[in-house]
Design an enzyme around this catalytic site. Structure first.
Site, PDB file in Angstrom:
ATOM      1  N   TYR A  70      -3.295  -0.644   9.909  1.00 55.06           N
ATOM      2  CA  TYR A  70      -3.238  -1.011   8.905  1.00 55.06           C
ATOM      3  C   TYR A  70      -1.835  -0.965   7.977  1.00 55.06           C
ATOM      4  O   TYR A  70      -1.121  -1.339   6.802  1.00 55.06           O
ATOM      5  CB  TYR A  70      -4.180  -0.494   7.856  1.00 55.06           C
ATOM      6  CG  TYR A  70      -4.282  -0.513   6.079  1.00 55.06           C
ATOM      7  CD1 TYR A  70      -5.427  -1.925   6.126  1.00 55.06           C
ATOM      8  CD2 TYR A  70      -4.070   0.176   5.571  1.00 55.06           C
ATOM      9  CE1 TYR A  70      -5.059  -2.090   4.396  1.00 55.06           C
ATOM     10  CE2 TYR A  70      -3.668   0.158   3.767  1.00 55.06           C
ATOM     11  CZ  TYR A  70      -4.468  -0.905   3.650  1.00 55.06           C
ATOM     12  OH  TYR A  70      -4.962  -1.584   1.983  1.00 55.06           O
ATOM     13  N   SER A 118       0.729  -1.260  -0.459  1.00 55.05           N
ATOM     14  CA  SER A 118      -0.126  -0.503  -0.031  1.00 55.05           C
ATOM     15  C   SER A 118       1.343   1.412  -0.077  1.00 55.05           C
ATOM     16  O   SER A 118       2.110   1.199   0.281  1.00 55.05           O
ATOM     17  CB  SER A 118      -0.618   0.298   0.970  1.00 55.05           C
ATOM     18  OG  SER A 118      -1.376   1.261   1.349  1.00 55.05           O
TER      19      SER A 118
END
Length: 254
Positions: A158, A145
């Protein structure tokens, strides 16, 4: 000269692939000739995705298991072995998001995000590598990400998990490279997915993404497919331990 991007004859397991980014990556690998094994926990959604891909002429199987259940992962790979299916390509895509300030974050929610996004990639990667290494070849593609490199408020677990994906990828490359197994990662930017639906529908956030991204738009899931095919192919046989950002240029600019 043969096509180095041809994946004919190779089997690819894509976790979390009944929809979203995983589905788009699976379709891209299938178009390149791979036999694709779709994974998910929702049987109805999984079978629907497989049916649609079969109708499109792709070679597709399904494997229903929870990526956070180590026993289920091991059982799935034992099932592949029993069926004579050698996983040549693994895409660790399954993931989840949970937004809450750290001071309000329960440890159980922290652990759930870490287990889903990071620990599962280790466990599934380990099981795949145990079979790839004796064969002397294999491709592992982990989905990172923008938060593999940059933090954002309210998504701490996350961010930590995706930062871990970056270093897990390098650790895999360090240990498995000499055995002909390459491990790399893809770092998607802001993509139009169900996970981001709340952000997309927020005018302020939508404007921020478009202003912050040189491409001036959100990414489309199918725009990850080319990078996945490249990393899964013989064209990337000397590419190892890297993370390639597919983000419209966001991470490169201030």
């Amino acid at each position: 000269m043969s096509n180095p991007f041809d994946l004919t004859g190779r089997a690819a397991l894509v976790t979390g692939s009944s929809r979203g980014l995983g589905r788009a990556i699976a379709e891209g690998l299938a178009r390149a000739g791979a036999r694709v094994i779709l994974n998910g926990v929702n049987e109805m959604r999984l079978e629907e995705a497989a049916s649609q891909m079969l109708e499109a002429g792709h070679d597709v199987l399904t494997s229903q298991f929870d990526v956070t259940d180590e026993a289920a992962v091991i059982k799935a790979f034992e099932g592949f072995d029993a069926s004579g299916i050698a996983i040549d390509i693994l895409v660790n895509n399954a993931g989840m998001q949970f937004r809450k300030p750290m001071v309000d974050l329960a440890t159980a929610d922290w652990q759930r995000v870490i287990d889903t996004n990071l620990t599962s990639a280790f466990v599934i990667g380990r099981e795949a590598a145990r079979r790839m290494i004796p064969r002397g070849r294999g491709k592992v593609i982990n989905i990172g990400s923008l938060t593999s490199d940059l933090a954002r408020a309210t998504v701490a677990p996350y961010t930590v998990a995706k930062g871990g994906i970056k270093m897990l990828t390098k650790a895999m490359a360090a240990e498995w490279g000499e055995h002909g197994v390459q491990a790399n990662a893809i770092g998607p930017g802001y993509m139009v997915t169900d996970m981001n639906e709340a952000l997309i529908s927020n005018p302020q956030f939508d404007s921020w993404v478009k202003a912050r991204t040189p491409a001036r738009r959100w990414g489309k899931p199918e725009e990850l497919a080319g990078t996945a095919v490249y990393l899964a192919s013989s064209a990337a046989d000397y590419v190892n331990g890297q993370i390639i950002y597919v983000d419209g240029g966001m991470i490169s600019v201030l």
